[in-house]
Design a protein around this motif. Structure first.
Motif, mmCIF file in Angstrom:
data_model
loop_
_atom_site.group_PDB
_atom_site.id
_atom_site.type_symbol
_atom_site.label_atom_id
_atom_site.label_comp_id
_atom_site.label_asym_id
_atom_site.label_seq_id
_atom_site.Cartn_x
_atom_site.Cartn_y
_atom_site.Cartn_z
ATOM 1 N N GLU A 186 -11.732 -6.562 -4.357
ATOM 2 C CA GLU A 186 -12.402 -5.324 -3.969
ATOM 3 C C GLU A 186 -11.541 -4.097 -4.216
ATOM 4 O O GLU A 186 -11.930 -2.983 -3.841
ATOM 5 C CB GLU A 186 -12.772 -5.368 -2.475
ATOM 6 C CG GLU A 186 -13.808 -6.411 -2.093
ATOM 7 C CD GLU A 186 -13.207 -7.810 -1.992
ATOM 8 O OE1 GLU A 186 -12.040 -7.924 -1.540
ATOM 9 O OE2 GLU A 186 -13.875 -8.773 -2.414
ATOM 10 N N ARG A 187 -10.383 -4.250 -4.841
ATOM 11 C CA ARG A 187 -9.459 -3.125 -4.947
ATOM 12 C C ARG A 187 -9.219 -2.677 -6.383
ATOM 13 O O ARG A 187 -8.240 -1.988 -6.679
ATOM 14 C CB ARG A 187 -8.120 -3.491 -4.286
ATOM 15 C CG ARG A 187 -8.290 -3.782 -2.792
ATOM 16 C CD ARG A 187 -7.006 -4.274 -2.143
ATOM 17 N NE ARG A 187 -5.976 -3.254 -2.096
ATOM 18 C CZ ARG A 187 -4.806 -3.411 -1.478
ATOM 19 N NH1 ARG A 187 -4.552 -4.565 -0.880
ATOM 20 N NH2 ARG A 187 -3.922 -2.448 -1.462
ATOM 21 N N GLY A 189 -7.039 -8.995 -0.858
ATOM 22 C CA GLY A 189 -8.287 -8.263 -1.081
ATOM 23 C C GLY A 189 -8.419 -7.721 -2.478
ATOM 24 O O GLY A 189 -9.142 -6.740 -2.708
ATOM 25 N N GLY A 190 -7.740 -8.348 -3.430
ATOM 26 C CA GLY A 190 -7.669 -7.815 -4.786
ATOM 27 C C GLY A 190 -9.012 -7.653 -5.463
ATOM 28 O O GLY A 190 -9.209 -6.726 -6.257
ATOM 29 N N ASP A 240 -7.627 0.805 -7.450
ATOM 30 C CA ASP A 240 -6.687 1.332 -6.457
ATOM 31 C C ASP A 240 -5.293 1.456 -7.052
ATOM 32 O O ASP A 240 -4.919 0.730 -7.985
ATOM 33 C CB ASP A 240 -6.613 0.419 -5.231
ATOM 34 C CG ASP A 240 -7.870 0.497 -4.379
ATOM 35 O OD1 ASP A 240 -8.783 1.261 -4.747
ATOM 36 O OD2 ASP A 240 -7.939 -0.229 -3.367
ATOM 37 N N THR A 293 0.850 -1.180 0.000
ATOM 38 C CA THR A 293 0.000 0.000 0.000
ATOM 39 C C THR A 293 0.890 1.236 0.000
ATOM 40 O O THR A 293 1.952 1.248 0.625
ATOM 41 C CB THR A 293 -0.905 0.008 1.243
ATOM 42 O OG1 THR A 293 -1.675 -1.194 1.249
ATOM 43 C CG2 THR A 293 -1.834 1.208 1.243
ATOM 44 N N GLN A 302 1.683 -7.061 0.697
ATOM 45 C CA GLN A 302 0.312 -7.302 0.242
ATOM 46 C C GLN A 302 0.218 -8.386 -0.830
ATOM 47 O O GLN A 302 -0.875 -8.796 -1.199
ATOM 48 C CB GLN A 302 -0.268 -6.000 -0.338
ATOM 49 C CG GLN A 302 -0.365 -4.861 0.661
ATOM 50 C CD GLN A 302 -1.584 -5.014 1.551
ATOM 51 O OE1 GLN A 302 -2.715 -4.927 1.089
ATOM 52 N NE2 GLN A 302 -1.352 -5.260 2.832
ATOM 53 N N ILE A 359 -1.367 1.072 -6.033
ATOM 54 C CA ILE A 359 -0.467 0.483 -5.043
ATOM 55 C C ILE A 359 0.953 0.625 -5.551
ATOM 56 O O ILE A 359 1.191 1.207 -6.615
ATOM 57 C CB ILE A 359 -0.808 -0.993 -4.784
ATOM 58 C CG1 ILE A 359 -0.692 -1.800 -6.089
ATOM 59 C CG2 ILE A 359 -2.206 -1.140 -4.189
ATOM 60 C CD1 ILE A 359 -0.870 -3.288 -5.898
#
Length: 977
Positions: free
Chosen positions: A941-942, A938-939, A945, A904, A915, A947
């Motif tokens: 739901e990401r 948690g990919g 995003d 993150t 992660q 990173i």
């Protein structure tokens, strides 16, 4: 240079050789060891730990001291026993394990620090302080470790390997081995006789005892003449049988050209795998010594070795010799040396009342208690009834008895058995199946007993395989018993060496006893006794006797270690059998290899296969240009790729569907005939094992494909399941990977191209939909299989034809598809296409991933059982949140590297905040930047995003956007068109 009378060397010729830069001469028939003695060279090396002066100790492969470097340049060979190096003109040898000259070794200072290097010192010393290991201990140990040095240049010589089969393998060419080979060969059996010496005869060459009232060499000559006339007998000189393995297989190294300056077009050594129905072990016996203070000086030798040098090579290490023996055989050495004109200054025998066998001074009831001489023996101390006297002696022969060579009989964990009469271990009955010891190896040490033992062993061995053999008429030979006393070492304050090569003393054994390292395996490792190339040949029994004395047990109660291969050192070059460079391992070529080569393909090694990596065209300056073109041509027209390397297994039988249902996580029994299903195999622990396809060609006929890397392991896994887990199922398997050439035809024009190839088969979407399969013919009658499956995300097929037609089919399709943009592509483009589509491959199926991580959790059926299905539902695996996602750099110019770890933004770069990681990366001409696939916590739901991908090894950090793993056609419309 002086010689004794007699001997078996050719004095009519002279051979020049050098040792440590000085030139000397010898004769054909010499070893380097005998030639050195003939030139009055006694100091030949330094001991491993203390760098004490060392001289020749033995005359055969049991030699612990005289390890030298032979040859120069790329052919330099360390740790060669001078006793086994056959002299040739121009031989170059150097002493080793020294700093400075051999006479003034700077590391001899280690001997002054010997109290700090006692048994187990490395276990005790190098544990603290912890920080010293990397900075001090390890560098120092690495610098000092090893006895010889490597040239670090490629070995210029060639090595070979071969396979031999026989009814009887005879190991050893002494009296017992010759009698065994003669008996079996006359009976018509197929016989192999292997001996490590360059001349047959064994100890017969070292003795003066007659056979039929004539020199033994006359009988040997008659036997060798008969051997030469027997077509069923193969005599292998210079061949060491080094190991006994399963199923009657024995490993042997034949030193084909080691006795030549250069191999001269021949291989240097050959590794033989000999499969024998029965084996006679006639490997002889090894003399042991008697430890006493300062018994390691150059000039202190085994008494039997002194006799061998005098009788066979006509040399002696000194003009004045003493003998220290606890048995009658040592007295025979005194007689033979005296007969050669060597002055015997005394025979020291601890047995009271023993009588001399000849005219020499005898000290009965006495022992040798010490020696003098800086770089070689000059005096010995003889002690009797508490009184000592010093005797001038240039050499000392020591004999503590003879140990049968039980090594090969122990290679199947066969336990040797103690013989109280022989005071030695003999082979037990639980050794390798089919092996019979004979002669001195079985404790039958006299010449007559060895001859009779060898002949009877061969007769009995052949009888076990249904062949009859008559015992031959054997020559009359000596059969005198040898009396000996159980005298193992001379007590005293000085250091008495037990293992010369590893610098192990009686005091070291006593210290091991005090520190509770009393079991023989602990004793060996605590003291390094019998380790490395020595394997305890001259030291093992003596050490056991000392430990038995300390513990109050008998020697058999103390036990012995189990010997293991190799019997003597084996060069890594010959173990490789010449498989170096391009021959390191066999290369498997695809059916289209020659065609691809003609198209200018660049190849890459993929497992055992050579595959076309890409097909450059004129004007393309980089491999990336070529790969981008191949990818874009496939997505715009049609691409052709040889995918023969995928594993292919035919599964047939009434229970084939049930069998596959139990192997795959998803259902296969319900698959309709004429259809293909993607399949996922799990390991027993629930992790992903392999993926592939399963096509059903008939009710009882499936064709399974696997990944290239797992083709062999998956087939073995399937066979294990068939034979061991479910033998009741009616199912048969056969690997057809090499039988079918398989070509991927992918792209929007794939159907149009195939319509020009197949014979009257309807390829319309309605008649042959996505995931269909069929058997058909192509190109006017050639049988083929067609599968509509896609690895690229485009409309795609895989067409299979018999392997010999693969190249012709590829060329024909390229020709017929010229107007459609038919383009051959290699593994690089194949990788880009599959990453753009988000297909998991070997990088993702690395043994650490689960079905859930791969996005295939629903494929693990809950309606049936399968290998790994239950374990895949473990809480630790189902709670895993890392899933496969796509990764794209925020800045298209930034790199994406496989192996990058994911964090993150703003998080520290450590394992606690890790992660996930990137498994695969490439440049995508479709996206216009590098892209990657990876597992991210948690990919799911990401998506969207940003990173960070970190590559600390190369100092890279790239901002990455989390996207769908499907960069191309995420809805899958193209492959279903």
């Amino acid at each position: 240079m002086t010689r004794l009378s007699g001997g078996l060397v050719d004095r009519s010729q002279r051979l020049s050789f050098s040792f440590d830069g000085k030139t000397f001469t010898g004769h054909p028939g010499d070893t380097l060891a005998s030639a050195l003695l003939a030139n009055d060279i006694r100091l030949v090396g330094r001991s491993f730990k203390y760098h004490r002066p060392r001289g020749l100790f033995a005359a055969g492969s049991e030699e612990p001291n005289a390890l030298v470097e032979l040859r120069e340049g790329a052919r330099q060979e360390p740790n060669t026993r001078a006793t086994m190096a056959e002299l040739y003109d121009g031989l170059v040898a150097k002493s080793q394990n020294r700093v400075g000259s051999l006479a003034f070794d700077l590391l001899a200072v280690n001997d002054l620090a010997s109290p700090f290097f006692a048994a187990g010192f490395y276990y005790k010393t190098f544990m603290w302080p912890k920080a010293f290991w990397e900075k001090l201990y390890e560098p120092a140990i690495r610098k000092a470790a090893g006895l010889g040095s490597l040239s670090m240049l490629p070995d210029p010589d060639e090595y070979d390997k071969g396979f031999l089969h026989c009814d009887l393998l005879v190991i050893g060419g002494g009296a017992a081995g010759l009698a065994a080979a003669l008996t079996a060969a006359r009976a018509g059996a197929k016989v192999i006789l292997a001996d490590e010496d360059f001349r047959l005869g064994g100890r017969l060459l070292a003795e003066t005892n007659p056979l039929d009232d004539a020199p033994a060499t006359e009988w040997l000559a008659r036997v060798e003449a008969e051997f030469a006339a027997l077509p069923n007998l193969r005599v292998m000189r210079r061949t060491t049988v080094f190991g006994a393995f399963d199923h009657g297989i024995y490993g042997a190294v034949e030193r084909v050209a080691d006795h030549l300056a250069t191999p001269g077009g021949a291989v240097r050594q050959t590794l033989w795998r000999i499969t024998a129905k029965r084996i006679v072990l006639a490997a002889g016996a090894t003399e042991r010594h008697i430890p006493f203070a300062n018994n390691d000086r150059p000039g202190v030798m085994l008494a039997g070795a002194l006799r061998a040098y005098a009788n066979r090579w006509a040399v002696a290490p000194a003009k004045t010799v003493a003998i220290f023996t606890n048995n009658d055989d040592g007295h025979r050495t005194a007689l033979d040396l005296a007969a050669k004109g060597v002055e015997i200054v005394g025979v020291i025998d601890p047995r009271a009342g023993v009588k001399a066998l000849g005219n020499y001074p005898l000290f009965s009831g006495a022992v040798v208690s010490d020696t003098r001489g800086r770089l070689g023996l000059s005096r010995i101390e003889v002690t009797r009834e508490g009184r000592s006297q010093w005797i001038e002696a240039g050499a000392l022969g020591v004999s503590g008895g003879w140990n049968p060579n039980v090594h090969l009989a122990s290679h199947h964990r066969g336990r040797p058995v103690w013989d109280d009469t022989l005071l030695a271990f003999v082979p037990g009955k639980d050794g390798p199946p089919g092996l019979t010891p004979a002669g001195a190896a079985a404790g039958r040490g006299s010449t007559a007993a060895a001859l009779a033992s060898g002949a009877e062993a061969a007769r009995a061995a052949l009888a076990e395989i249904g062949m009859s053999a008559a015992l031959p008429a054997l020559p009359r030979a000596e059969d005198r018993p040898v009396a000996q006393a159980a005298f193992w070492h001379v007590p005293g304050k000085g250091r008495a060496w037990v293992d010369f090569q590893n610098d192990v003393t009686v005091k070291d054994i006593k210290l091991a006893h005090q520190e509770n390292m009393r079991p023989v395996e602990h004793l060996k490792r605590w003291t390094t006794l019998g380790m490395a190339t020595d394997q305890g040949k001259t030291a093992n029994v003596s050490a056991l006797a000392v430990m038995a004395e300390l513990t109050g047990k008998t020697i058999p109660e103390t036990g012995t270690t189990i010997f293991r291969p190799p019997y003597t050192g084996v060069a890594l070059s010959v173990l490789g059998g010449g498989d170096t460079g391009t021959h390191f391992r066999p290369r498997r070529l695809t059916p289209t290899h020659e065609w691809a080569k003609a198209q200018g393909a660049v190849f890459v090694e993929v497992g055992q296969w050579m595959r076309a990596q890409y097909f450059p065209r004129p004007g393309e300056k980089t491999w990336r240009e070529t790969v981008d073109r191949e990818v874009l041509a496939t997505r715009a027209g049609v691409g052709l790729c040889d995918v023969t390397t995928l594993g292919k297994v035919d599964v047939q039988g009434a229970d084939a569907g049930e069998f596959l249902d139990r192997l795959y996580a998803n259902a296969m029994k319900s698959l309709k005939v004429g259809m293909v299903r993607y399949g996922l195999m799990l390991r027993e622990d629930g992790h992903a094992y392999d993926d592939g396809t399963c096509a059903r060609l008939a009710e009882d006929h499936y064709v399974v494909t696997t990944t290239t890397a797992q083709a062999g392991p998956v087939y073995r896994h399937m066979e294990f399941a068939r034979q061991c887990l479910w033998p009741e199922l009616d199912v048969q398997l056969i690997s057809t990977t090499d039988a079918w050439a398989q070509i991927s035809v992918a792209g929007p024009n794939a159907r149009r191209l195939l319509e020009r190839v197949v014979d009257g088969f309807d390829l319309s979407n309605a008649a042959f939909p996505f995931m269909a399969c069929a058997e058909m013919t192509v190109c006017g009658g050639l049988r083929a299989r067609l599968f509509r499956i896609s690895f690229s995300g485009e409309l795609a097929y895989e067409i299979a034809v018999p392997a010999r037609y693969g190249a012709a089919l590829m060329g024909r399709m390229v020709e017929l598809g010229a107007d459609l943009g038919a383009t051959p592509y290699g593994t690089e483009a194949l990788g880009v296409l599959r990453i753009e589509k988000g297909h998991a491959a070997g990088n993702e199926l690395n043994g650490q991933t689960t079905a859930q991580m791969l996005g295939m959790g629903r494929m693990v059926s809950t309606k049936k059982d399968a290998i790994g299905a239950v374990m895949s539902r473990r809480e630790g695996l189902t709670a895993e949140t890392r899933v496969l996602v796509g990764l794209q750099p925020v800045d298209p110019a930034q790199p994406v590297t496989a192996g990058m770890h994911l964090f993150t933004q703003g998080a520290p770069r450590n394992t606690a905040t890790d992660q996930g990681w990137i498994t695969s990366a490439c440049y995508s001409p479709h996206v216009g930047s590098m892209i990657g696939l990876g597992f991210l916590a948690g990919g799911a739901e990401r998506l969207g995003d940003v990173i960070v991908g970190a590559n600390p090894l190369q100092g890279q950090e790239t901002a990455l956007r989390v996207v769908s793993a499907h960069f191309v056609d995420p809805e899958g419309g193209r492959l279903r068109d």
